[in-house]
Design an enzyme around this catalytic site. Sequence first.
Site: not given
Length: 307
Positions: A5-6, A35, A37, A55, A90
């Site tokens: 995640h991230n 991931e 973003d 983020h 994302e």
Amino acid sequence: INSSHNTYLTGDQLNSNSSVEAYMNALRRGCKCLELDCWDGEKSAKKKPLPVIYHGLTLTSKILFEDVIRCVKAYLMANPDTYPIILSLENHCSLEFQETMASDLETILGDFLYVPDMKNGEDNKFLPSPRQLIGKVVIKGKRPPDKDDDDEGTETAPSVAEEEEDLYAEPPANEKKKKPKVLPALARLTLFHGTKYKDFNDSIQSPASHMHSISETKITKILSKQAVNAPLWQEYNINHLTRTYPKGARVNSSNYNPILAWATGSQVVALNFQTPDMPLMINDGRFLENRRCGYILKPESVMSGEK
């Protein structure tokens, strides 16, 4: 599937550094779902849009999308027999920056990139097996939505990838940006299509390439709402994928226990790899199997769809 995640963060979710090296560290640790973003960045001297990864709406630093893709390619060149690497996008980018994303994926990855043949409806009933995709990069993201298919939303703006319950960066309702469109050139590269969870009876009937992203808090809500949801979720996960991820309130990048998500049959249980806490140790221990290839078979107990 060993999942992060991230992946880009080296510390907390608010003001830590983003790093390309974090992606290589995750890959070397056996992670097979990364991931990204993605946000609009600056333009180069030649006016080329340069998407960045960070983020969104926080003080975390930014890295170039292109550099991360080159990092993934470097790993694939050194490990050509690796099981497939899933890039979970994302996507907060405008169309012109999405053009760069699609171009970078195809130009940099070349034959390493798996491009699904949607014209033949190959995603409708069955997904290709991990063995069929050895040495490939697979994209999870969003295709142009159907009329009644809502984006899943994120903590900062509507997202193509997941529904993030991020308490610290939610803008006022009247300031939320309009949902970004998905560039067809980028959608064409996408195998896993993120869709909003409504009801597992409906989800089971959806094409095999459609998948849900569900936060840790929503896991318990779904399971406690109706007893039948547990076996239905397991049944859904026989032919579809589910990604789960930490709740947005974990600003210190702590992790949730992955065991409950695994028990539902969810395959992509994403954790913060930068935090060496007990949940990550459980994850590391689980994926010692199969020579740390990042993929292990689910037990029969979660494959039946029965209690």
